[in-house]
Design a protein around this motif. Structure first.
Motif, PDB file in Angstrom:
ATOM      1  N   UNK A  32       1.437 -15.336  -5.848  1.00 21.17           N
ATOM      2  CA  UNK A  32       0.894 -14.021  -6.165  1.00 21.17           C
ATOM      3  C   UNK A  32       2.015 -13.027  -6.440  1.00 21.17           C
ATOM      4  N   UNK A  33       3.127 -13.146  -5.715  1.00 22.94           N
ATOM      5  CA  UNK A  33       4.273 -12.270  -5.970  1.00 22.94           C
ATOM      6  C   UNK A  33       4.759 -12.451  -7.407  1.00 22.94           C
ATOM      7  N   UNK A  34       4.801 -13.701  -7.842  1.00 22.47           N
ATOM      8  CA  UNK A  34       5.293 -13.988  -9.187  1.00 22.47           C
ATOM      9  C   UNK A  34       4.332 -13.497 -10.257  1.00 22.47           C
ATOM     10  N   UNK A  35       3.055 -13.395  -9.908  1.00 22.46           N
ATOM     11  CA  UNK A  35       2.039 -12.997 -10.870  1.00 22.46           C
ATOM     12  C   UNK A  35       1.666 -11.526 -10.778  1.00 22.46           C
ATOM     13  N   UNK A  36       2.410 -10.754  -9.997  1.00 24.72           N
ATOM     14  CA  UNK A  36       2.107  -9.330  -9.853  1.00 24.72           C
ATOM     15  C   UNK A  36       2.146  -8.637 -11.209  1.00 24.72           C
ATOM     16  N   UNK A  37       1.255  -7.657 -11.386  1.00 27.64           N
ATOM     17  CA  UNK A  37       1.134  -6.939 -12.660  1.00 27.64           C
ATOM     18  C   UNK A  37       1.956  -5.653 -12.610  1.00 27.64           C
ATOM     19  N   UNK A  38       1.993  -4.977 -13.786  1.00 26.95           N
ATOM     20  CA  UNK A  38       2.731  -3.723 -13.870  1.00 26.95           C
ATOM     21  C   UNK A  38       2.112  -2.646 -12.990  1.00 26.95           C
ATOM     22  N   UNK A  39       0.790  -2.672 -12.813  1.00 26.18           N
ATOM     23  CA  UNK A  39       0.105  -1.648 -12.028  1.00 26.18           C
ATOM     24  C   UNK A  39       0.418  -1.751 -10.544  1.00 26.18           C
ATOM     25  N   UNK A  40       0.666  -2.937 -10.068  1.00 24.59           N
ATOM     26  CA  UNK A  40       0.963  -3.154  -8.658  1.00 24.59           C
ATOM     27  C   UNK A  40       1.859  -4.375  -8.512  1.00 24.59           C
ATOM     28  N   UNK A  41       2.543  -4.436  -7.391  1.00 22.34           N
ATOM     29  CA  UNK A  41       3.353  -5.626  -7.134  1.00 22.34           C
ATOM     30  C   UNK A  41       3.503  -5.847  -5.645  1.00 22.34           C
ATOM     31  N   UNK A  42       3.648  -7.097  -5.276  1.00 24.09           N
ATOM     32  CA  UNK A  42       3.869  -7.470  -3.887  1.00 24.09           C
ATOM     33  C   UNK A  42       5.374  -7.456  -3.639  1.00 24.09           C
ATOM     34  N   UNK A  43       5.807  -6.598  -2.725  1.00 22.22           N
ATOM     35  CA  UNK A  43       7.233  -6.454  -2.439  1.00 22.22           C
ATOM     36  C   UNK A  43       7.720  -7.551  -1.509  1.00 22.22           C
ATOM     37  N   UNK A  44       6.922  -7.809  -0.458  1.00 23.70           N
ATOM     38  CA  UNK A  44       7.349  -8.795   0.534  1.00 23.70           C
ATOM     39  C   UNK A  44       6.149  -9.233   1.354  1.00 23.70           C
ATOM     40  N   UNK A  95       3.195 -14.738   6.009  1.00 20.86           N
ATOM     41  CA  UNK A  95       2.305 -14.592   4.863  1.00 20.86           C
ATOM     42  C   UNK A  95       1.025 -13.852   5.118  1.00 20.86           C
ATOM     43  N   UNK A  96       0.731 -13.508   6.379  1.00 25.97           N
ATOM     44  CA  UNK A  96      -0.547 -12.857   6.685  1.00 25.97           C
ATOM     45  C   UNK A  96      -0.511 -11.347   6.438  1.00 25.97           C
ATOM     46  N   UNK A  97       0.689 -10.751   6.342  1.00 29.13           N
ATOM     47  CA  UNK A  97       0.829  -9.324   6.046  1.00 29.13           C
ATOM     48  C   UNK A  97       1.603  -9.156   4.738  1.00 29.13           C
ATOM     49  N   UNK A  98       1.176  -8.164   3.948  1.00 29.81           N
ATOM     50  CA  UNK A  98       1.775  -7.953   2.635  1.00 29.81           C
ATOM     51  C   UNK A  98       2.232  -6.507   2.494  1.00 29.81           C
ATOM     52  N   UNK A  99       3.456  -6.319   2.021  1.00 33.13           N
ATOM     53  CA  UNK A  99       3.932  -4.998   1.619  1.00 33.13           C
ATOM     54  C   UNK A  99       3.766  -4.911   0.114  1.00 33.13           C
ATOM     55  N   UNK A 143      -1.446  12.962  -3.615  1.00 36.03           N
ATOM     56  CA  UNK A 143      -1.004  11.819  -4.411  1.00 36.03           C
ATOM     57  C   UNK A 143      -1.101  12.205  -5.886  1.00 36.03           C
ATOM     58  N   UNK A 144       0.005  12.051  -6.603  1.00 37.26           N
ATOM     59  CA  UNK A 144       0.068  12.506  -7.987  1.00 37.26           C
ATOM     60  C   UNK A 144       0.190  11.342  -8.974  1.00 37.26           C
ATOM     61  N   UNK A 145      -0.090  11.655 -10.215  1.00 37.33           N
ATOM     62  CA  UNK A 145       0.035  10.700 -11.316  1.00 37.33           C
ATOM     63  C   UNK A 145       1.452  10.112 -11.354  1.00 37.33           C
ATOM     64  N   UNK A 146       1.518   8.796 -11.457  1.00 35.20           N
ATOM     65  CA  UNK A 146       2.755   8.009 -11.527  1.00 35.20           C
ATOM     66  C   UNK A 146       3.472   7.890 -10.181  1.00 35.20           C
ATOM     67  N   UNK A 147       2.862   8.392  -9.096  1.00 32.86           N
ATOM     68  CA  UNK A 147       3.378   8.060  -7.763  1.00 32.86           C
ATOM     69  C   UNK A 147       3.239   6.561  -7.540  1.00 32.86           C
ATOM     70  N   UNK A 148       4.097   6.034  -6.706  1.00 28.24           N
ATOM     71  CA  UNK A 148       3.969   4.643  -6.271  1.00 28.24           C
ATOM     72  C   UNK A 148       3.678   4.650  -4.777  1.00 28.24           C
ATOM     73  N   UNK A 149       2.528   4.111  -4.418  1.00 26.15           N
ATOM     74  CA  UNK A 149       2.080   4.103  -3.028  1.00 26.15           C
ATOM     75  C   UNK A 149       2.467   2.780  -2.384  1.00 26.15           C
ATOM     76  N   UNK A 150       3.145   2.859  -1.251  1.00 28.24           N
ATOM     77  CA  UNK A 150       3.535   1.658  -0.517  1.00 28.24           C
ATOM     78  C   UNK A 150       2.573   1.456   0.645  1.00 28.24           C
ATOM     79  N   UNK A 151       1.957   0.288   0.716  1.00 29.16           N
ATOM     80  CA  UNK A 151       1.011  -0.015   1.787  1.00 29.16           C
ATOM     81  C   UNK A 151       1.341  -1.367   2.405  1.00 29.16           C
ATOM     82  N   UNK A 152       0.925  -1.525   3.662  1.00 30.80           N
ATOM     83  CA  UNK A 152       0.961  -2.839   4.310  1.00 30.80           C
ATOM     84  C   UNK A 152      -0.478  -3.238   4.587  1.00 30.80           C
ATOM     85  N   UNK A 153      -0.850  -4.432   4.171  1.00 35.86           N
ATOM     86  CA  UNK A 153      -2.235  -4.872   4.321  1.00 35.86           C
ATOM     87  C   UNK A 153      -2.279  -6.401   4.299  1.00 35.86           C
TER      88      UNK A 153
END
Length: 225
Positions: free
Chosen positions: A128-140, A145-149, A194-204
């Protein structure tokens, strides 16, 4: 740290090698005699030829003094039994079980196993990390593997654009970590907008991330409510 590894296959062997390189005291239990001999020839460590579900074998390996027991045989059932035996002996010891079938993860945790390792789930997350799109990406990924940044790009017509953090309805399995605005890092409060073109970092986790992606980019519904 004193550790007992049950299972001397590829995973057990590489785990042993890594721990020894980091200065840990490790004992390996393996039921195949030839595998035991190979490990003993390659690595200076205690190797016991025996059944990891046998209480006497565990005692010979020093179970009373071990802090962590890792059951990494190729059989989920055997790994579960080993960890349960260890918990019966002393509930203070940490147990780690290799899980070959991802469907068994929840059952293992419900039965008191401290940590599970599923190579299938880890590989899936890497894909999934390798297939991340421009709109979002998996950092780590964390916790095996049960938690995603993840990083989510805010679009101008997206449901989060121009909203305050306090107005977002998020699932409990999601933590809002930070905002990246240009070169600035913003640690959000309730009144942070939250503004246009912000990048939101979440853990989920994987499931919640898929729902968030559907909501932000595909007009999906909030299925966690």
């Amino acid at each position: 740290m004193r550790t007992i590894i049950i299972g001397g296959g590829k995973i057990g062997y590489n785990l042993l090698k890594t721990l020894k390189e980091r200065g840990h005291q490790v004992t390996v239990i393996e039921r195949d005699k030839d595998t035991c001999m190979k490990i003993a020839e390659d690595i200076d460590t205690d190797v016991i030829w025996g059944d990891g579900t046998d209480l006497e074998v565990l005692r010979d390996a020093g179970i009373d003094d071990a802090e962590v027991v890792a059951a990494v045989t190729g059989t989920d059932e055997e790994n579960l039994v080993i960890c349960q035996i260890v918990k019966l002996i002393s509930n203070t010891k940490k147990t780690i079980a290799r899980v070959n079938n991802p469907k068994n993860n929840t059952m293992f945790k419900n039965l008191g196993i401290d940590n599970t390792v599923c190579s299938t789930a880890v590989i899936a997350n890497l894909i999934e990390c390798a297939l991340s799109k421009d709109d979002y990406r998996i950092i780590n990924t964390f916790e095996l593997g049960s938690m995603i940044l993840a990083e989510l790009l805010i679009k101008e017509d997206g449901p989060w654009c121009n909203k305050m953090v306090k107005d977002l309805i998020l699932p409990k399995e999601c933590v809002f970590v930070s905002l990246l605005r240009g070169e600035n890092v913003i640690y959000p409060r309730g009144d942070t907008q939250i503004l246009f073109e912000d990048k939101v970092m979440i853990i989920t986790n994987n499931l919640v991330l898929s729902h968030l992606v559907a909501e932000l980019y595909d007009g999906g519904n909030k299925k966690w409510l």
